[in-house]
Design a protein around this motif. Structure first.
Motif, PDB file in Angstrom:
ATOM      1  N   LYS A   1       0.761  -1.000   0.064  1.00 55.85           N
ATOM      2  CA  LYS A   1       0.033   0.111   0.104  1.00 55.85           C
ATOM      3  C   LYS A   1       0.827   1.189  -0.040  1.00 55.85           C
ATOM      4  N   ARG A   2       2.319   1.193   0.419  1.00 60.12           N
ATOM      5  CA  ARG A   2       3.033   2.317   0.143  1.00 60.12           C
ATOM      6  C   ARG A   2       4.348   1.936   0.074  1.00 60.12           C
ATOM      7  N   ILE A   3       5.178   2.525  -0.866  1.00 63.03           N
ATOM      8  CA  ILE A   3       6.587   2.085  -0.945  1.00 63.03           C
ATOM      9  C   ILE A   3       7.439   3.412  -1.029  1.00 63.03           C
ATOM     10  N   THR A   4       8.789   3.374  -0.788  1.00 55.59           N
ATOM     11  CA  THR A   4       9.506   4.498  -0.819  1.00 55.59           C
ATOM     12  C   THR A   4      10.684   4.202  -1.922  1.00 55.59           C
ATOM     13  N   THR A   5      10.834   5.045  -2.878  1.00 55.92           N
ATOM     14  CA  THR A   5      11.534   4.898  -4.068  1.00 55.92           C
ATOM     15  C   THR A   5      12.125   6.349  -4.492  1.00 55.92           C
ATOM     16  N   THR A   6      12.808   6.476  -5.510  1.00 59.23           N
ATOM     17  CA  THR A   6      13.236   8.004  -5.939  1.00 59.23           C
ATOM     18  C   THR A   6      11.976   8.552  -6.481  1.00 59.23           C
ATOM     19  N   LEU A   7      12.140   9.605  -6.847  1.00 58.65           N
ATOM     20  CA  LEU A   7      11.024  10.534  -7.325  1.00 58.65           C
ATOM     21  C   LEU A   7      10.531  10.305  -8.605  1.00 58.65           C
ATOM     22  N   ALA A   8      11.582  10.216  -9.390  1.00 61.38           N
ATOM     23  CA  ALA A   8      11.519   9.806 -10.914  1.00 61.38           C
ATOM     24  C   ALA A   8      10.840   8.517 -11.122  1.00 61.38           C
ATOM     25  N   LYS A   9      11.161   7.422 -10.171  1.00 60.48           N
ATOM     26  CA  LYS A   9      10.539   6.056 -10.305  1.00 60.48           C
ATOM     27  C   LYS A   9       8.985   6.220  -9.615  1.00 60.48           C
ATOM     28  N   ALA A  10       8.937   7.057  -8.780  1.00 62.60           N
ATOM     29  CA  ALA A  10       7.344   7.234  -8.363  1.00 62.60           C
ATOM     30  C   ALA A  10       6.453   7.963  -9.200  1.00 62.60           C
ATOM     31  N   ARG A  11       6.973   8.725 -10.174  1.00 64.20           N
ATOM     32  CA  ARG A  11       6.130   9.572 -11.058  1.00 64.20           C
ATOM     33  C   ARG A  11       5.823   8.648 -12.423  1.00 64.20           C
ATOM     34  N   ALA A  12       6.899   7.758 -12.792  1.00 71.98           N
ATOM     35  CA  ALA A  12       6.731   7.019 -13.531  1.00 71.98           C
ATOM     36  C   ALA A  12       5.642   5.715 -13.379  1.00 71.98           C
TER      37      ALA A  12
END
Length: 171
Positions: A32-43
């Motif tokens: 239900k929630r993950i932490t990743t880089t901003l670019a990967k999150a937007r993709a």
């Protein structure tokens, strides 16, 4: 030029990018929630939101389409079961991206991407918010006769309540 191109290639080949986004989407669905880089999150947002929209209508066809993207039976069960019930009334915007700052090792922007309906902190505040009232010019004004009649109707009720409290105090 990138006119209208929504997809960030993330410095990967097409097969690697497809695999990465599929894995991130499966993890987002299961946790239900993950932490990743901003670019990967937007993709990932662009990748997973159409899948969530398809999950709202549970049919064999939609399950097969989503499975072609995710390739994970457990994620499909979770998506078409628990998640589809929660997002049934939401018209879109199923994910939220929260910026967390820069990562220590390589100074990459990190972000938390989560499913909006599964956040208890923000969900409680929106449930308790009062409904917005619309205003119209002259619509809220009462006639002088109506307000006087309403005040007269409330006065005897208030007197009766005061009498009852006095009787209880006397006993």
């Amino acid at each position: 030029m990138r006119h209208g191109v929504k997809l960030n290639h993330l410095g990967r080949t097409a097969a690697h990018r497809k695999s990465l986004l599929s894995n991130l989407a499966c993890e987002l669905i299961s946790h239900k929630r993950i932490t990743t880089t901003l670019a990967k999150a937007r993709a990932l947002r662009v990748y997973v939101e159409p899948l969530l929209t398809k999950a709202k209508a549970d049919s064999t066809h939609n399950r097969r389409i989503v499975f072609s993207y995710l390739q994970d039976k457990e994620a499909i069960k979770e998506l078409f079961g628990v998640i589809s019930e929660k997002i049934a009334n939401r018209p879109g915007g199923y994910t939220r991206i929260i910026k967390l700052g820069k990562r220590m090792g390589d100074n990459a922007e990190t972000a938390l991407i989560e499913l909006v309906d599964f956040n208890e902190i923000y969900g409680k505040a929106t449930e308790k918010a009062p409904a917005k009232r619309t205003r119209r010019a002259g619509g809220g004004k009462k006639k002088a006769g109506e307000t006087a009649a309403a005040e007269e109707a409330q006065a005897p009720a208030a007197e009766a309540a005061a009498d009852k409290t006095e009787e209880k105090a006397a006993e």
